[in-house]
Each structure stands twice: as structure tokens, then as C-alpha cells.
Write a protein that holds these residues in place. Structure first.
Motif, short mmCIF file in Angstrom:
data_model
loop_
_atom_site.label_atom_id
_atom_site.label_comp_id
_atom_site.label_asym_id
_atom_site.label_seq_id
_atom_site.Cartn_x
_atom_site.Cartn_y
_atom_site.Cartn_z
N MET A 157 8.85 -16.99 -1.50
CA MET A 157 9.15 -15.57 -1.43
C MET A 157 10.64 -15.41 -1.87
N SER A 158 10.82 -14.50 -2.84
CA SER A 158 12.29 -14.45 -3.43
C SER A 158 12.96 -13.58 -2.34
N THR A 159 14.30 -13.73 -2.50
CA THR A 159 15.24 -13.22 -1.14
C THR A 159 15.16 -11.76 -1.59
N VAL A 160 15.07 -11.03 -2.75
CA VAL A 160 14.92 -9.54 -2.94
C VAL A 160 13.41 -9.26 -2.32
N PHE A 161 12.57 -9.85 -2.71
CA PHE A 161 11.41 -9.24 -1.75
C PHE A 161 11.32 -9.62 -0.19
N ARG A 162 12.06 -10.62 0.30
CA ARG A 162 11.95 -10.72 1.59
C ARG A 162 12.97 -9.45 2.29
N GLY A 163 14.16 -9.18 1.30
CA GLY A 163 15.12 -8.27 1.96
C GLY A 163 14.38 -7.08 1.97
N THR A 164 13.72 -6.70 1.00
CA THR A 164 13.19 -5.25 0.61
C THR A 164 12.05 -5.13 1.80
N THR A 165 11.21 -6.23 2.15
CA THR A 165 9.97 -6.35 3.25
C THR A 165 10.67 -5.96 4.47
N PHE A 166 11.93 -6.66 4.85
CA PHE A 166 12.69 -6.55 5.90
C PHE A 166 13.19 -5.02 6.08
N GLU A 167 13.68 -4.42 5.05
CA GLU A 167 14.16 -2.91 5.18
C GLU A 167 13.15 -2.16 5.54
N ASN A 168 12.13 -2.18 4.86
CA ASN A 168 10.97 -1.41 5.16
C ASN A 168 10.34 -1.57 6.63
N ARG A 169 10.31 -2.76 7.04
CA ARG A 169 10.09 -3.07 8.41
C ARG A 169 10.90 -2.03 9.54
N CYS A 170 12.32 -2.45 9.00
CA CYS A 170 13.39 -1.64 9.93
C CYS A 170 13.10 -0.18 9.78
N LEU A 171 12.84 0.28 8.77
CA LEU A 171 12.70 1.59 8.65
C LEU A 171 11.57 2.00 9.61
N SER A 181 19.18 -6.98 12.42
CA SER A 181 19.43 -8.51 11.75
C SER A 181 18.20 -9.10 12.37
N GLU A 182 17.49 -9.86 11.47
CA GLU A 182 16.61 -10.87 11.62
C GLU A 182 16.89 -12.03 12.63
N SER A 183 18.18 -12.29 12.56
CA SER A 183 18.60 -13.53 13.20
C SER A 183 19.68 -12.78 14.54
N PRO A 240 11.76 -12.32 13.56
CA PRO A 240 10.98 -12.48 12.38
C PRO A 240 9.44 -12.46 12.77
N LEU A 241 8.62 -11.80 12.03
CA LEU A 241 7.41 -11.38 12.30
C LEU A 241 6.27 -12.79 12.48
N ASN A 242 6.84 -13.92 12.62
CA ASN A 242 5.93 -14.97 12.92
C ASN A 242 5.75 -14.97 14.39
N LEU A 243 5.90 -13.99 15.19
CA LEU A 243 5.53 -14.22 16.49
C LEU A 243 4.31 -13.59 16.89
N PRO A 244 3.57 -13.76 17.96
CA PRO A 244 2.31 -13.45 18.24
C PRO A 244 2.35 -11.74 18.12
N PRO A 245 1.17 -11.05 17.89
CA PRO A 245 1.40 -9.60 17.73
C PRO A 245 1.92 -8.96 19.08
N SER A 298 9.81 -3.31 19.19
CA SER A 298 10.02 -1.98 18.36
C SER A 298 11.54 -2.07 18.22
N ALA A 299 12.12 -2.18 19.24
CA ALA A 299 13.81 -2.68 19.06
C ALA A 299 13.86 -3.41 20.29
N ALA A 300 14.85 -4.46 19.94
CA ALA A 300 15.33 -5.45 21.09
C ALA A 300 16.64 -5.79 20.85
N ASN A 301 17.10 -6.12 22.09
CA ASN A 301 18.63 -6.33 22.14
C ASN A 301 19.65 -5.41 21.43
#
Length: 177
Positions: free
Chosen positions: A1-15, A108-110, A134-139, A144-147
Motif C-alpha cells: 500500500m502506498s503512503t499516499v493511499f495509507r494517509g488518505t485512508t486514515f484521513e477519511n477514517r478520522c473524519l 495519530s495512529e501511533s 490501526p484497524l488491525n484490532l478486532p472490531p 471511536s475516540a481514544a486517549n
């Protein structure tokens, strides 16, 4: 997965997380190489009839988030406040940005380093830090918002209403914002 795709996916998820967690937010994704440091831009209409401008930066990096990201968000907020932002104004309220209506979010993902948390507490800019693992957690573990870290006199509370389920509220002293 490209860094641009990963970043865009994370931005959409955060939104999606911001809009579904904080009632009254209307956001749009700005992200891209010329985003002026803002990945998500929008408004937060609070129940107390106050409107806040939301500037959010999303970091999908493996290393812990460092204090430099706080300094970057402070700079972005100050540039926006001064009316010098490259972000196109979307309505009349943008013509007169004010210090009192801007809230910066750093998602931040980290995790955040201790130094980052300390820097955020000293920030002159109202700032929220959200750790979005990251989404590799069980559902069932998907946050929703942590820490969430708020300014010293504010706190995030989970409110449970009859038939409404859980929702988050930000409180400053005994006043719900």
C-alpha cells in the motif's frame, strides 16, 4: 500500500470518527500535498450556540508522535487565525478568524510521547489529541475516540442517555460545551 493511499485512508477514517463521536461537527477532507497543514477542516456547532472552527492534522505513522507535530499545529492555527492560510475560505464566518473559535485536533495512529503530551498541555492553541490505533484490532476494540487529551480545565465525559446510547461531551468545570 502506498503512503499516499495509507494517509488518505486514515484521513477519511478520522473524519468519520470525529463526525460520529462529536455531535454537531460538519467536516470535509482537505488533505494533499498543498493542504497547508490541514487534513480535515470544518465546524463544530456546540449545543450552547457556540461555533468552533476545526483544523485537524492526521498522522498515520508507525513511530510515536513527537512534540514537533504540536508545534506544527500551533503554526497552522496561527496562520489560519491571521487570515494567511492557503485553505480556501468556505463561508462568511471564515473572513474574520478569531483566537476564540479555533480548535486544533491532532489524530495519530501511533501513541503520543510523554513530551508530546506535556507540550500539548502548554500550548497556547486549544488542542485535542486523539490516538486512533490501526484497524488491525478486532472490531469490538475499534475506538471511536481514544486517549483524548484536553486543556487543563476541560474534560471529556461519556454520557449515557435513555435510548440514545453513548455519546461524548466536553465539559469545562460544571458547564457542558
Amino acid at each position: 500500500m502506498s503512503t499516499v493511499f495509507r494517509g488518505t485512508t486514515f484521513e477519511n477514517r478520522c473524519l468519520r470518527i470525529l463526525e460520529s463521536t462529536f455531535r454537531g461537527m460538519t467536516l470535509r477532507r482537505i488533505g494533499g500535498k498543498d493542504d497547508g497543514g490541514v487534513d480535515i477542516l470544518g465546524w463544530w456547532d456546540l449545543p450552547c450556540k457556540r461555533r468552533l472552527r476545526i483544523l485537524a492534522q492526521c498522522k498515520a505513522e508507525k513511530k510515536k508522535s513527537a512534540p514537533r507535530y504540536i508545534r506544527e499545529m500551533e503554526g497552522v492555527a496561527m496562520v489560519y487565525r491571521a487570515g494567511l492560510s492557503a485553505i480556501p475560505f468556505d463561508d462568511e464566518a471564515d473572513a474574520k478568524p478569531s483566537a476564540s473559535n479555533i480548535v486544533a485536533f491532532l489524530l495519530s495512529e501511533s501513541p503520543f510521547t510523554k513530551a508530546t503530551l506535556l507540550r500539548a498541555l502548554k500550548s497556547p492553541v486549544p488542542l485535542m489529541l486523539l490516538h486512533v490505533p490501526p484497524l488491525n484490532l478486532p472490531p469490538e476494540d475499534e475506538p471511536s475516540a481514544a486517549n483524548v487529551t484536553l486543556l487543563p480545565d476541560s474534560e471529556l465525559k461519556v454520557e449515557v442517555g435513555a435510548g440514545e446510547g453513548k455519546r461524548f461531551g466536553i465539559w469545562q468545570g460544571s458547564t457542558r460545551l
